[in-house]
Design an enzyme around this catalytic site. Structure first.
Site, PDB file in Angstrom:
ATOM      1  N   GLU A  28      16.878 -20.150  -1.355  1.00 36.97           N
ATOM      2  CA  GLU A  28      16.366 -21.401  -1.921  1.00 36.97           C
ATOM      3  C   GLU A  28      14.863 -21.368  -1.695  1.00 36.97           C
ATOM      4  O   GLU A  28      14.404 -21.394  -0.560  1.00 36.97           O
ATOM      5  CB  GLU A  28      17.008 -22.592  -1.207  1.00 36.97           C
ATOM      6  CG  GLU A  28      16.628 -23.917  -1.795  1.00 36.97           C
ATOM      7  CD  GLU A  28      17.363 -25.065  -1.126  1.00 36.97           C
ATOM      8  OE1 GLU A  28      16.953 -25.474  -0.015  1.00 36.97           O
ATOM      9  OE2 GLU A  28      18.364 -25.533  -1.709  1.00 36.97           O
ATOM     10  N   GLN A  47       2.189 -29.687 -10.772  1.00 37.06           N
ATOM     11  CA  GLN A  47       1.724 -28.575 -11.602  1.00 37.06           C
ATOM     12  C   GLN A  47       2.044 -27.261 -10.918  1.00 37.06           C
ATOM     13  O   GLN A  47       1.868 -27.127  -9.714  1.00 37.06           O
ATOM     14  CB  GLN A  47       0.210 -28.705 -11.801  1.00 37.06           C
ATOM     15  CG  GLN A  47      -0.426 -27.647 -12.659  1.00 37.06           C
ATOM     16  CD  GLN A  47      -1.916 -27.910 -12.865  1.00 37.06           C
ATOM     17  OE1 GLN A  47      -2.342 -29.053 -12.946  1.00 37.06           O
ATOM     18  NE2 GLN A  47      -2.695 -26.856 -12.948  1.00 37.06           N
ATOM     19  N   ASP A  48       2.529 -26.272 -11.693  1.00 42.60           N
ATOM     20  CA  ASP A  48       2.749 -24.914 -11.203  1.00 42.60           C
ATOM     21  C   ASP A  48       1.764 -23.990 -11.894  1.00 42.60           C
ATOM     22  O   ASP A  48       1.509 -24.121 -13.098  1.00 42.60           O
ATOM     23  CB  ASP A  48       4.170 -24.425 -11.523  1.00 42.60           C
ATOM     24  CG  ASP A  48       5.241 -25.070 -10.665  1.00 42.60           C
ATOM     25  OD1 ASP A  48       4.908 -25.784  -9.700  1.00 42.60           O
ATOM     26  OD2 ASP A  48       6.425 -24.864 -10.960  1.00 42.60           O
ATOM     27  N   ARG A  59      -9.663 -13.831  -5.142  1.00 45.78           N
ATOM     28  CA  ARG A  59      -9.814 -15.097  -5.869  1.00 45.78           C
ATOM     29  C   ARG A  59     -10.083 -16.194  -4.847  1.00 45.78           C
ATOM     30  O   ARG A  59      -9.279 -16.444  -3.975  1.00 45.78           O
ATOM     31  CB  ARG A  59      -8.551 -15.412  -6.670  1.00 45.78           C
ATOM     32  CG  ARG A  59      -8.279 -14.425  -7.805  1.00 45.78           C
ATOM     33  CD  ARG A  59      -7.037 -14.833  -8.589  1.00 45.78           C
ATOM     34  NE  ARG A  59      -6.698 -13.877  -9.610  1.00 45.78           N
ATOM     35  CZ  ARG A  59      -7.057 -13.959 -10.887  1.00 45.78           C
ATOM     36  NH1 ARG A  59      -7.766 -14.975 -11.312  1.00 45.78           N
ATOM     37  NH2 ARG A  59      -6.681 -13.030 -11.741  1.00 45.78           N
ATOM     38  N   HIS A  62     -11.505 -21.640  -3.270  1.00 43.94           N
ATOM     39  CA  HIS A  62     -11.614 -22.795  -4.160  1.00 43.94           C
ATOM     40  C   HIS A  62     -10.969 -24.036  -3.548  1.00 43.94           C
ATOM     41  O   HIS A  62     -10.062 -23.930  -2.731  1.00 43.94           O
ATOM     42  CB  HIS A  62     -10.921 -22.506  -5.501  1.00 43.94           C
ATOM     43  CG  HIS A  62     -11.407 -21.267  -6.161  1.00 43.94           C
ATOM     44  ND1 HIS A  62     -10.559 -20.381  -6.774  1.00 43.94           N
ATOM     45  CD2 HIS A  62     -12.663 -20.759  -6.314  1.00 43.94           C
ATOM     46  CE1 HIS A  62     -11.262 -19.377  -7.279  1.00 43.94           C
ATOM     47  NE2 HIS A  62     -12.533 -19.579  -7.011  1.00 43.94           N
ATOM     48  N   LYS A  72      -1.420 -27.388  -1.841  1.00 47.51           N
ATOM     49  CA  LYS A  72      -0.810 -26.258  -2.549  1.00 47.51           C
ATOM     50  C   LYS A  72       0.308 -25.643  -1.714  1.00 47.51           C
ATOM     51  O   LYS A  72       0.207 -25.570  -0.496  1.00 47.51           O
ATOM     52  CB  LYS A  72      -1.854 -25.174  -2.838  1.00 47.51           C
ATOM     53  CG  LYS A  72      -2.964 -25.618  -3.756  1.00 47.51           C
ATOM     54  CD  LYS A  72      -3.999 -24.525  -3.945  1.00 47.51           C
ATOM     55  CE  LYS A  72      -5.114 -25.004  -4.866  1.00 47.51           C
ATOM     56  NZ  LYS A  72      -6.182 -24.004  -4.962  1.00 47.51           N
ATOM     57  N   TYR A 132       1.840 -20.730  -7.402  1.00 45.35           N
ATOM     58  CA  TYR A 132       1.605 -21.870  -6.518  1.00 45.35           C
ATOM     59  C   TYR A 132       1.829 -23.203  -7.217  1.00 45.35           C
ATOM     60  O   TYR A 132       1.644 -23.347  -8.414  1.00 45.35           O
ATOM     61  CB  TYR A 132       0.216 -21.816  -5.883  1.00 45.35           C
ATOM     62  CG  TYR A 132      -0.969 -21.820  -6.811  1.00 45.35           C
ATOM     63  CD1 TYR A 132      -1.745 -22.959  -6.973  1.00 45.35           C
ATOM     64  CD2 TYR A 132      -1.345 -20.659  -7.482  1.00 45.35           C
ATOM     65  CE1 TYR A 132      -2.864 -22.951  -7.783  1.00 45.35           C
ATOM     66  CE2 TYR A 132      -2.463 -20.644  -8.298  1.00 45.35           C
ATOM     67  CZ  TYR A 132      -3.221 -21.794  -8.446  1.00 45.35           C
ATOM     68  OH  TYR A 132      -4.329 -21.786  -9.257  1.00 45.35           O
ATOM     69  N   ASP A 170     -17.324 -16.694  -8.605  1.00 45.30           N
ATOM     70  CA  ASP A 170     -17.044 -16.705  -7.167  1.00 45.30           C
ATOM     71  C   ASP A 170     -18.130 -15.995  -6.358  1.00 45.30           C
ATOM     72  O   ASP A 170     -18.288 -16.275  -5.171  1.00 45.30           O
ATOM     73  CB  ASP A 170     -15.686 -16.080  -6.882  1.00 45.30           C
ATOM     74  CG  ASP A 170     -14.524 -16.982  -7.306  1.00 45.30           C
ATOM     75  OD1 ASP A 170     -14.778 -18.140  -7.703  1.00 45.30           O
ATOM     76  OD2 ASP A 170     -13.373 -16.531  -7.242  1.00 45.30           O
TER      77      ASP A 170
END
Length: 183
Positions: A28, A47-48, A59, A62, A72, A132, A170
């Protein structure tokens, strides 16, 4: 599912119960009730997001500010990453400190990062699919960022700097002293 709080209050590593047999495995990956009990607060994801990257892609770091701040829940569907959260909450005892967690399709761990943290990850495998959930919608005007190699935070990426693949955006993020405040 095990919920292990990190040194950064509110950040949790989630270790799923994996049932394996000759057919493969079952787990699960998310249950709202179990999740909220495990972290001790109510978080509703709206949101995904998913990304695919190659080895050396970094990355981040942020975050979203103010009313658009985001919590998240992150995981890796394929591959392996070093996932990092930096505490940017101004009144926190761990302000400016970070937590790094190895997430992979093998260990199936997840990392919960509450609002008020910068987040980023480095791909360690040849490729990685990163997934995420966010508890708030993205807002361009509210985005903030922190330079991956800020000397004050001193993140140990354990990867050759000259092999990192970083977006132009970045590469010019500010350091901790000049970064946008989360609230």
């Amino acid at each position: 599912m095990k919920f292990l709080e990190t040194k950064l209050k509110g950040c949790f590593v989630l270790e799923p119960n994996i049932i394996q047999d000759v057919r493969g495995y079952f787990m699960e990956s998310f249950n709202q009730k179990t999740f909220q009990q495990g972290i001790g607060q109510e978080v509703v994801f709206v949101q995904d997001n998913q990304s695919f990257s190659s080895k050396g892609v970094l990355r981040g770091l942020h975050y979203q500010c103010g009313e658009h701040a985001q919590a998240k829940l992150v995981r890796v569907l394929q591959g392996e990453v070093l996932d990092v959260a930096v505490d940017l909450r101004p009144d926190s005892e761990t302000f400016g400190q970070y937590e790094a967690v190895l997430l992979s399709s093998e260990n199936q761990k997840q990392f919960f990062i509450p609002r008020g943290f910068a987040h980023g990850f480095l791909v360690l495998s040849e490729t990685a699919t990163f997934f995420y959930k966010c508890d708030n919608f993205y807002n361009k005007e509210s985005e903030g960022g922190l330079m991956f190699n800020d000397e004050t935070v001193n993140i140990h990426w354990n990867f050759p700097t000259d092999q990192l693949l970083i977006s132009e955006k970045d590469k010019i993020l500010p350091n901790l002293a000049t970064a946008k405040k989360v609230w």
